[in-house]
Design a protein around this motif. Sequence first.
Motif, PDB file in Angstrom:
ATOM      1  N   LEU A   1     -11.075  14.542   4.372  1.00  0.00           N
ATOM      2  CA  LEU A   1     -10.682  15.757   3.667  1.00  0.00           C
ATOM      3  C   LEU A   1     -10.033  16.698   4.657  1.00  0.00           C
ATOM      4  N   LEU A   2      -8.800  17.085   4.363  1.00  0.00           N
ATOM      5  CA  LEU A   2      -8.073  18.074   5.134  1.00  0.00           C
ATOM      6  C   LEU A   2      -8.434  19.430   4.531  1.00  0.00           C
ATOM      7  N   GLU A   3      -8.909  20.338   5.363  1.00  0.00           N
ATOM      8  CA  GLU A   3      -9.298  21.662   4.861  1.00  0.00           C
ATOM      9  C   GLU A   3      -9.024  22.727   5.905  1.00  0.00           C
ATOM     10  N   GLY A   4      -9.054  23.963   5.469  1.00  0.00           N
ATOM     11  CA  GLY A   4      -8.891  25.082   6.391  1.00  0.00           C
ATOM     12  C   GLY A   4      -7.516  25.165   7.030  1.00  0.00           C
ATOM     13  N   LEU A   5      -6.484  24.667   6.356  1.00  0.00           N
ATOM     14  CA  LEU A   5      -5.128  24.739   6.900  1.00  0.00           C
ATOM     15  C   LEU A   5      -4.705  26.204   6.978  1.00  0.00           C
TER      16      LEU A   5
ATOM     17  N   VAL B   1      -3.836  14.521  -7.543  1.00  0.00           N
ATOM     18  CA  VAL B   1      -4.582  13.489  -8.272  1.00  0.00           C
ATOM     19  C   VAL B   1      -5.632  14.073  -9.224  1.00  0.00           C
ATOM     20  N   LEU B   2      -6.025  15.316  -9.017  1.00  0.00           N
ATOM     21  CA  LEU B   2      -6.989  15.977  -9.899  1.00  0.00           C
ATOM     22  C   LEU B   2      -6.592  17.430 -10.107  1.00  0.00           C
ATOM     23  N   ASP B   3      -6.922  17.976 -11.270  1.00  0.00           N
ATOM     24  CA  ASP B   3      -6.638  19.377 -11.579  1.00  0.00           C
ATOM     25  C   ASP B   3      -7.819  20.278 -11.198  1.00  0.00           C
ATOM     26  N   TYR B   4      -8.651  19.810 -10.301  1.00  0.00           N
ATOM     27  CA  TYR B   4      -9.793  20.556  -9.776  1.00  0.00           C
ATOM     28  C   TYR B   4     -10.113  19.967  -8.408  1.00  0.00           C
ATOM     29  N   ALA B   5     -11.008  20.627  -7.688  1.00  0.00           N
ATOM     30  CA  ALA B   5     -11.430  20.124  -6.390  1.00  0.00           C
ATOM     31  C   ALA B   5     -12.892  19.723  -6.471  1.00  0.00           C
ATOM     32  N   LYS B   6     -13.197  18.521  -6.015  1.00  0.00           N
ATOM     33  CA  LYS B   6     -14.580  18.072  -5.892  1.00  0.00           C
ATOM     34  C   LYS B   6     -14.962  18.260  -4.431  1.00  0.00           C
ATOM     35  N   GLU B   7     -15.840  19.244  -4.205  1.00  0.00           N
ATOM     36  CA  GLU B   7     -16.214  19.592  -2.847  1.00  0.00           C
ATOM     37  C   GLU B   7     -17.094  18.501  -2.230  1.00  0.00           C
ATOM     38  N   ILE B   8     -17.251  18.532  -0.924  1.00  0.00           N
ATOM     39  CA  ILE B   8     -18.071  17.560  -0.218  1.00  0.00           C
ATOM     40  C   ILE B   8     -19.505  17.578  -0.730  1.00  0.00           C
TER      41      ILE B   8
ATOM     42  N   PHE C   1     -17.798  21.433  -8.067  1.00  0.00           N
ATOM     43  CA  PHE C   1     -16.410  21.418  -8.515  1.00  0.00           C
ATOM     44  C   PHE C   1     -15.833  22.823  -8.452  1.00  0.00           C
ATOM     45  N   LEU C   2     -14.574  22.897  -8.116  1.00  0.00           N
ATOM     46  CA  LEU C   2     -13.867  24.164  -8.044  1.00  0.00           C
ATOM     47  C   LEU C   2     -12.645  24.056  -8.946  1.00  0.00           C
ATOM     48  N   ARG C   3     -12.677  24.766 -10.046  1.00  0.00           N
ATOM     49  CA  ARG C   3     -11.593  24.680 -11.038  1.00  0.00           C
ATOM     50  C   ARG C   3     -10.353  25.474 -10.630  1.00  0.00           C
TER      51      ARG C   3
END
Length: 162
Positions: A87-91, A141-148, A152-154
């Motif tokens: 997971l790429l995060e905090g860019l 690929v998804l219209d939401y984020a599934k966190e680690i 879920f973050l809509r």
Amino acid sequence: MLYLADSLRKLDFRKLMTVYEEGNRENGAFFWPELSEGQQLHRAEEDFYQYLQEVFFPVKGAVYAIWQEDGVYKSALRLEPYDDGLLLEGLETAPDHRRRGHAEKLIRAVLEAYPQRIYSHVSKKNVPSLSIHKKCGFTQVLDYAKEIDGSFLRSAVTFRYR
């Protein structure tokens, strides 16, 4: 040039905080409105350090990726194990270095260095980040984020590369 750090001691934390200063100022004002601006920033940076020390770097395979030129940190992101990839995060790019291609250089260097599948969660309102992900070859690929942690973050979408 791409610099990878797999531990806090391999990062120049002061340089990293110049990249994240804008976000730290926003977080400081939100979480500690009763403090002065300087104190807010200090508390946000302390929390950031604690997060890296206690949460992020203890994860096996977690790495900080930095784009630096002439010893200056221009852009940064975190990578950590996620589902069947990373997971790429905090860019983030330092405000003084935006609109110069540093985030794109960083992402492309990371994609070259890591051949596995890479995911990224991007706020639906973050037009520059949505654009740079698409430009670098990510597909939504998804219209939401599934966190680690499984939540879920809509307000965000999930991108995937590879």
